[in-house]
Scaffold this active site. Structure first.
Site, PDB file in Angstrom:
ATOM      1  N   ASP A  34       0.823  -1.206   0.000  1.00 53.82           N
ATOM      2  CA  ASP A  34       0.000   0.000   0.000  1.00 53.82           C
ATOM      3  C   ASP A  34       0.856   1.255   0.000  1.00 53.82           C
ATOM      4  OD1 ASP A  34      -2.153  -1.534   0.128  1.00 53.82           O
ATOM      5  OD2 ASP A  34      -2.886  -0.804   2.070  1.00 53.82           O
ATOM      6  N   GLU A  36       3.926   1.671  -1.016  1.00 56.37           N
ATOM      7  CA  GLU A  36       4.576   1.899  -2.300  1.00 56.37           C
ATOM      8  C   GLU A  36       3.549   2.490  -3.281  1.00 56.37           C
ATOM      9  OE1 GLU A  36       6.332  -1.657  -3.753  1.00 56.37           O
ATOM     10  OE2 GLU A  36       7.251  -0.690  -5.484  1.00 56.37           O
ATOM     11  N   SER A  82     -13.422   7.453  -0.423  1.00 53.91           N
ATOM     12  CA  SER A  82     -12.167   6.942   0.081  1.00 53.91           C
ATOM     13  C   SER A  82     -11.750   7.851   1.235  1.00 53.91           C
ATOM     14  CB  SER A  82     -11.206   7.013  -1.096  1.00 53.91           C
ATOM     15  OG  SER A  82      -9.948   6.670  -0.729  1.00 53.91           O
ATOM     16  N   LEU A  83     -10.644   7.576   1.863  1.00 54.23           N
ATOM     17  CA  LEU A  83     -10.160   8.457   2.926  1.00 54.23           C
ATOM     18  C   LEU A  83      -8.802   8.993   2.536  1.00 54.23           C
ATOM     19  CD1 LEU A  83     -10.924   6.277   6.088  1.00 54.23           C
ATOM     20  CD2 LEU A  83     -11.993   8.454   5.537  1.00 54.23           C
ATOM     21  N   GLU A 113     -11.390   5.394  15.404  1.00 53.34           N
ATOM     22  CA  GLU A 113     -11.717   3.971  15.278  1.00 53.34           C
ATOM     23  C   GLU A 113     -10.552   3.262  14.611  1.00 53.34           C
ATOM     24  OE1 GLU A 113     -15.322   3.712  12.949  1.00 53.34           O
ATOM     25  OE2 GLU A 113     -16.108   5.479  13.989  1.00 53.34           O
ATOM     26  N   LYS A 115      -8.698   1.215  11.870  1.00 51.29           N
ATOM     27  CA  LYS A 115      -8.907   1.049  10.440  1.00 51.29           C
ATOM     28  C   LYS A 115      -8.706  -0.425  10.141  1.00 51.29           C
ATOM     29  CE  LYS A 115      -7.831   3.180   6.034  1.00 51.29           C
ATOM     30  NZ  LYS A 115      -7.829   2.001   5.197  1.00 51.29           N
ATOM     31  N   ASP A 117      -8.318  -3.743   8.067  1.00 49.59           N
ATOM     32  CA  ASP A 117      -7.699  -3.923   6.765  1.00 49.59           C
ATOM     33  C   ASP A 117      -8.372  -5.053   6.006  1.00 49.59           C
ATOM     34  OD1 ASP A 117      -6.026  -3.427   4.748  1.00 49.59           O
ATOM     35  OD2 ASP A 117      -4.231  -4.262   5.685  1.00 49.59           O
ATOM     36  N   ARG A 136     -17.489  -1.845  -3.127  1.00 43.16           N
ATOM     37  CA  ARG A 136     -17.335  -0.431  -3.392  1.00 43.16           C
ATOM     38  C   ARG A 136     -17.103  -0.150  -4.875  1.00 43.16           C
ATOM     39  NH1 ARG A 136     -12.837   3.665  -1.012  1.00 43.16           N
ATOM     40  NH2 ARG A 136     -11.425   2.134  -1.864  1.00 43.16           N
ATOM     41  N   GLU A 172     -16.532  -3.176   7.021  1.00 45.98           N
ATOM     42  CA  GLU A 172     -15.361  -3.800   6.432  1.00 45.98           C
ATOM     43  C   GLU A 172     -15.466  -5.312   6.585  1.00 45.98           C
ATOM     44  OE1 GLU A 172     -13.375  -1.657   5.051  1.00 45.98           O
ATOM     45  OE2 GLU A 172     -11.385  -2.542   4.841  1.00 45.98           O
ATOM     46  N   TYR A 224     -19.070   0.106  10.400  1.00 45.63           N
ATOM     47  CA  TYR A 224     -18.508   1.365  10.873  1.00 45.63           C
ATOM     48  C   TYR A 224     -19.325   2.596  10.473  1.00 45.63           C
ATOM     49  CZ  TYR A 224     -16.209   1.279   6.267  1.00 45.63           C
ATOM     50  OH  TYR A 224     -15.951   1.191   4.941  1.00 45.63           O
ATOM     51  N   LYS A 288     -12.565  10.626  12.769  1.00 47.39           N
ATOM     52  CA  LYS A 288     -13.768  11.199  12.152  1.00 47.39           C
ATOM     53  C   LYS A 288     -14.347  12.281  13.050  1.00 47.39           C
ATOM     54  CE  LYS A 288     -14.938   6.541  10.609  1.00 47.39           C
ATOM     55  NZ  LYS A 288     -15.901   5.430  10.621  1.00 47.39           N
ATOM     56  N   LYS A 312      -2.154   6.208   9.022  1.00 50.30           N
ATOM     57  CA  LYS A 312      -1.696   4.839   8.741  1.00 50.30           C
ATOM     58  C   LYS A 312      -0.428   4.533   9.527  1.00 50.30           C
ATOM     59  CE  LYS A 312      -2.847   3.166   4.682  1.00 50.30           C
ATOM     60  NZ  LYS A 312      -3.503   2.429   3.793  1.00 50.30           N
ATOM     61  N   CYS A 406      15.731 -29.419 -11.192  1.00 58.32           N
ATOM     62  CA  CYS A 406      15.329 -29.336  -9.788  1.00 58.32           C
ATOM     63  C   CYS A 406      16.556 -29.357  -8.884  1.00 58.32           C
ATOM     64  CB  CYS A 406      14.413 -30.513  -9.463  1.00 58.32           C
ATOM     65  SG  CYS A 406      14.053 -30.652  -7.714  1.00 58.32           S
ATOM     66  N   CYS A 409      16.611 -32.922  -6.991  1.00 58.23           N
ATOM     67  CA  CYS A 409      16.767 -34.243  -7.614  1.00 58.23           C
ATOM     68  C   CYS A 409      17.342 -34.174  -9.022  1.00 58.23           C
ATOM     69  CB  CYS A 409      15.436 -34.984  -7.626  1.00 58.23           C
ATOM     70  SG  CYS A 409      14.267 -34.297  -8.805  1.00 58.23           S
ATOM     71  N   CYS A 424       8.821 -29.291 -10.296  1.00 56.24           N
ATOM     72  CA  CYS A 424       9.599 -30.496 -10.531  1.00 56.24           C
ATOM     73  C   CYS A 424       8.592 -31.626 -10.686  1.00 56.24           C
ATOM     74  CB  CYS A 424      10.505 -30.756  -9.325  1.00 56.24           C
ATOM     75  SG  CYS A 424      11.130 -32.443  -9.275  1.00 56.24           S
ATOM     76  N   CYS A 429      11.135 -37.166  -6.095  1.00 55.31           N
ATOM     77  CA  CYS A 429      12.014 -36.101  -5.615  1.00 55.31           C
ATOM     78  C   CYS A 429      11.926 -36.045  -4.080  1.00 55.31           C
ATOM     79  CB  CYS A 429      11.556 -34.797  -6.250  1.00 55.31           C
ATOM     80  SG  CYS A 429      12.464 -33.361  -5.694  1.00 55.31           S
TER      81      CYS A 429
HETATM   82  S1  IVH Z   1     -15.085   5.256   7.433  1.00 49.78           S
HETATM   83  C1  IVH Z   1     -15.878   8.227   3.689  1.00 49.78           C
HETATM   84  N1  IVH Z   1     -14.098   3.651   9.218  1.00 49.78           N
HETATM   85  O1  IVH Z   1     -10.967   2.407   4.731  1.00 49.78           O
HETATM   86  C2  IVH Z   1     -15.195   6.970   3.999  1.00 49.78           C
HETATM   87  N2  IVH Z   1     -13.504   3.311   6.956  1.00 49.78           N
HETATM   88  O2  IVH Z   1      -9.840   4.446   2.646  1.00 49.78           O
HETATM   89  C3  IVH Z   1     -15.730   6.433   5.269  1.00 49.78           C
HETATM   90  N3  IVH Z   1     -12.035   1.392   6.590  1.00 49.78           N
HETATM   91  O3  IVH Z   1     -12.754   1.657   1.989  1.00 49.78           O
HETATM   92  C4  IVH Z   1     -14.965   5.296   5.711  1.00 49.78           C
HETATM   93  N4  IVH Z   1     -11.887   0.783   8.684  1.00 49.78           N
HETATM   94  O4  IVH Z   1     -13.430   0.287   3.882  1.00 49.78           O
HETATM   95  C5  IVH Z   1     -14.143   3.964   7.910  1.00 49.78           C
HETATM   96  N5  IVH Z   1     -13.308   2.289  10.919  1.00 49.78           N
HETATM   97  C6  IVH Z   1     -13.372   2.604   9.622  1.00 49.78           C
HETATM   98  C7  IVH Z   1     -12.685   1.872   8.641  1.00 49.78           C
HETATM   99  C8  IVH Z   1     -12.773   2.254   7.306  1.00 49.78           C
HETATM  100  C9  IVH Z   1     -11.532   0.509   7.451  1.00 49.78           C
HETATM  101  C10 IVH Z   1     -11.797   1.371   5.134  1.00 49.78           C
HETATM  102  C11 IVH Z   1     -13.041   1.542   4.332  1.00 49.78           C
HETATM  103  C12 IVH Z   1     -12.665   2.380   3.160  1.00 49.78           C
HETATM  104  C13 IVH Z   1     -11.251   2.709   3.401  1.00 49.78           C
HETATM  105  C14 IVH Z   1     -11.073   4.177   3.160  1.00 49.78           C
END
Ligand code: IVH
Length: 664
Positions: A34, A36, A82-83, A113, A115, A117, A136, A172, A224, A288, A312, A406, A409, A424, A429
């Site tokens: 991510d 990178e 997205s965030l 909260e 995040k 993954d 999404r 999520e 969430y 938030k 992050k 190989c 072997c 192989c 082997c």
């Molecule tokens: S709130 C307007 N809360 O992060 C966006 N997102 O880059 C509101 N994610 O695709 C998102 N944990 O799936 C929110 N506690 C959390 C989250 C969360 C993971 C993910 C979400 C979104 C991505 C945003």
């Protein structure tokens, strides 16, 4: 950099990022980390701005992947944004300052909260019932994956408490690390490709076409966000999460209300340390603005709200030097290149080896002996080499090249057209023999006590055992000369080997180590073909009649059974007294004897596997496709083409209620 060079770099970055996007979203296998990705995207954005190179299809212009084609597309009435990401504390303070400036006061508070993954999903409920589950996609349009979502246990199908007529939930989907690791090692055992991390496993799973397979994968969900139509702008995020909890959703307990950014910093500090203790992955903290009405004032940009930001965590990375590249031979002959590293401390353990995945990866990143590389452990169970940080001429070895033979072997390696891995093909082997025997003796297979890795190693290197039948011909005297093997343990081992002959047919089938045949598939096979003779004479089409079996598995089973060596091995094992027949399971009744059922759609209460069990218990049979031989089609919600076909052929279509009547 001049304009030409910039143009060239922009082109390069767009291609690379598009590829990475496809790999991530369409194929659910990542090309890069991510971090990178974010770094390259940032570089591209800066170049595009500086040199005014804009293009509608640049990766900077879209949020995520495009919806895949196989599922119906749904448009999100409220886009799934997205965030913005940040990796530094200063940027977080800047975010807070911006919020304060835009609002013109500091009466707001924050919710911090974790995040999670995984993969974002959107759920819609009408009159308390789940009516839609979607991905999404690109933020505006996603895939309708309702039937897959229904299989997630944390997703309530009906709501509890007082619910409004219509509501939407966002959350999520993810996998816990332990469950992910277990699933992956089973896949590895079965010669299936392993997922790089829980997130890819989740995304890959939710895009499968067969909900029955999705149901067997350990997907979970945290909610969430809640979207209501009542326009109550006095609500807060804190209250919404509490409401979600009351409605029956899983809401993470690790959320903190923070009166100001100072407290947010403390929360981040805490989770930066504690996050590795959680059973699931978190890659940051989402901050938030808590009050809905202030969110309205802050608004959003095209892609992300101005009222939230994701802090992050640093990926768990370390730098080390590659001392050598070795090759590992798997149970089914797959050759995996492995980096032998200068030992380095990473997330609490010393890492000495890291996977390099495959030849293409090494060449793409031009990784060589002597290079300094970044090693990452981000949920992956095995650490992986992410990238080269320093390549010093003079210290570097030659470019990596896969040998033609190989390493264990000496047999010639082959690469199948659709695969990235070299294999192989020599059955004998030694590393393959070793891991086959380990698998054969493992708990879920023949469960042979006392036959651990060290014993297997010696059995193979002393050439006492090369095939499974050899095991059953061992005597205690053969074993005594082995290291750390007394007379007592030798006779114990022989006894447990002999005892394993009682293991049921399905375990034997699993133990044989047929590619793609895991425990569940072995069970399905043993159920449908209750003896090895029945299985041997089954055609590929017969195999495909079993619900959970597709062309890949059917092909693999058939080719295993067709190989003369394997047939001879099975003949010997039979002679030695292993179980090659299912025990007659007493049917609960004969109410459905000789009746053939086809299941379609989602039943109100029964899962597909449960319905199948009921049918079989009462002497009936389940097949996957409707034909003239079908007696009943048991149909639920969203039944598709099978239903149409049944109607055309005049086959009786029944509901779950009718079905219960039949077996009452
Ligand atoms: S709130 C307007 N809360 O992060 C966006 N997102 O880059 C509101 N994610 O695709 C998102 N944990 O799936 C929110 N506690 C959390 C989250 C969360 C993971 C993910 C979400 C979104 C991505 C945003």
């Amino acid at each position: 950099m001049n304009a030409d060079q910039a143009r060239e770099r922009v082109r390069e970055l767009r291609t690379l990022l598009n590829k990475a996007n496809d790999a991530y979203y369409q194929e659910a296998a990542p090309l890069m980390s991510d971090r990178e990705y974010d770094r390259l995207l940032d570089e591209l954005r800066r170049l595009e701005e500086e040199y005014q190179f804009f293009s509608p299809d640049s990766p900077t212009g879209r949020i995520g992947g495009q919806p895949t084609r196989v599922f119906p597309t749904v448009t999100h009435p409220v886009p799934m944004l997205s965030l913005s990401n940040t990796y530094s504390r200063e940027e977080l303070d800047n975010f807070d300052r911006r919020v304060q400036n835009l609002l013109g006061h500091d009466n707001y508070s924050y919710m911090a909260e974790l995040k999670y993954d995984g993969m974002a999903i959107r759920l819609r409920y009408e009159n308390g019932r789940l009516t839609l589950g979607a991905t999404r996609g690109d933020g505006t349009q996603g895939d309708d994956i309702t039937s897959n979502i229904r299989t997630i246990r944390d997703v309530p199908l009906t709501l509890t408490g007082n619910y409004p007529e219509v509501l939407e939930v966002r959350g999520e989907a993810y996998m816990e690390m332990a469950a992910f690791a277990k699933m992956n090692s089973a896949r590895e055992e079965n010669g299936e490709t392993v997922f790089a991390n829980p997130r890819n496993a989740t995304a890959g799973t939710l895009k499968l076409q067969d909900p029955a397979i999705v149901a067997r994968r350990p997907i979970r969900m945290f909610a969430y966000d809640l979207l209501l139509e009542d326009e109550d702008r006095e609500r807060t995020q804190k209250e919404k999460l509490e409401l979600l909890d009351k409605l029956g959703f899983r809401v993470c307990e690790h959320r903190s209300w923070c009166p100001g950014i100072e407290q947010v910093h403390q929360v981040i500090e805490k989770w930066g340390k504690l996050r590795t203790d959680l059973p699931y992955e978190t890659d940051g903290v989402v901050v938030k603005v808590n009050e809905e009405r202030y969110r309205d004032n802050l608004g959003q940009t095209a892609k992300a709200p101005r009222w939230a930001i994701a802090y992050k965590f640093e990926a768990q990375q370390a730098v080390s030097r590659i001392q050598g590249i070795t090759l590992q031979v798997g149970r089914l002959g797959t050759i995996t290149p492995v980096a032998e590293l200068e030992p380095v401390l990473l997330a609490g353990t010393t890492v000495k080896r890291a996977t390099l995945h495959n030849e293409e990866e090494i060449q793409r990143k031009d990784i060589r002996v002597g290079d300094r590389v970044i090693v990452e452990k981000a949920g992956e169970i095995i650490p992986q080499v992410v990238n080269v940080v320093l390549q010093k001429e003079g210290e570097r070895g030659e470019p990596f090249q896969m040998p033609e033979t190989c390493p264990a072997c000496g047999s010639e390696l082959v690469k199948l057209p659709e695969e990235v891995a070299w294999r192989c093909t020599n059955n004998q082997c030694p590393p393959q023999v070793r891991s086959r025997l380990e698998h054969f003796a493992s708990r879920d297979a023949m469960d042979i006590d006392g036959m651990g890795v060290a014993v297997v190693d010696q059995l193979v290197s002393q050439e006492l055992v090369t095939t499974f039948p050899d095991l059953y011909r061992l005597s205690a005297e053969d074993l005594v000369p082995l290291e750390r093997m007394g007379e007592k343990s030798a006779s114990n081992l022989v006894a447990s080997i002999q005892k394993s002959r009682e293991k049921p047919f399905e375990k034997v089938l699993y133990a044989l180590g047929i590619r793609f045949v895991g425990i569940t598939v072995a069970r399905d096979l043993a159920r449908a073909f209750p003896s090895i003779d029945a299985l041997m004479s089954a055609t590929k089409e017969d195999l495909l009649d079993i619900d959970a079996i597709g062309p890949r598995i059917a092909g693999s089973v058939r080719s295993f059974l067709d190989q003369p060596d394997n047939r001879e091995m099975i003949r010997q094992l039979r002679e030695l007294g292993l179980t090659f027949k299912s025990e007659e399971t007493a049917a609960a009744s004969e109410k459905l004897a000789e009746k053939t059922f086809v299941l379609t759609g989602t039943l109100p209460t029964l899962k597909r596997s449960e319905a199948q069990e009921h049918i079989e218990k009462h002497g009936g049979k389940v097949t996957s496709s409707v034909s003239k031989k079908t007696d009943f089609v048991l149909a639920g919600d969203e039944a598709g083409s099978k239903l149409e076909k049944a109607e055309k052929l005049g086959i009786r279509i029944i509901t779950e209620k009718d079905f219960f009547e039949m077996i009452k």
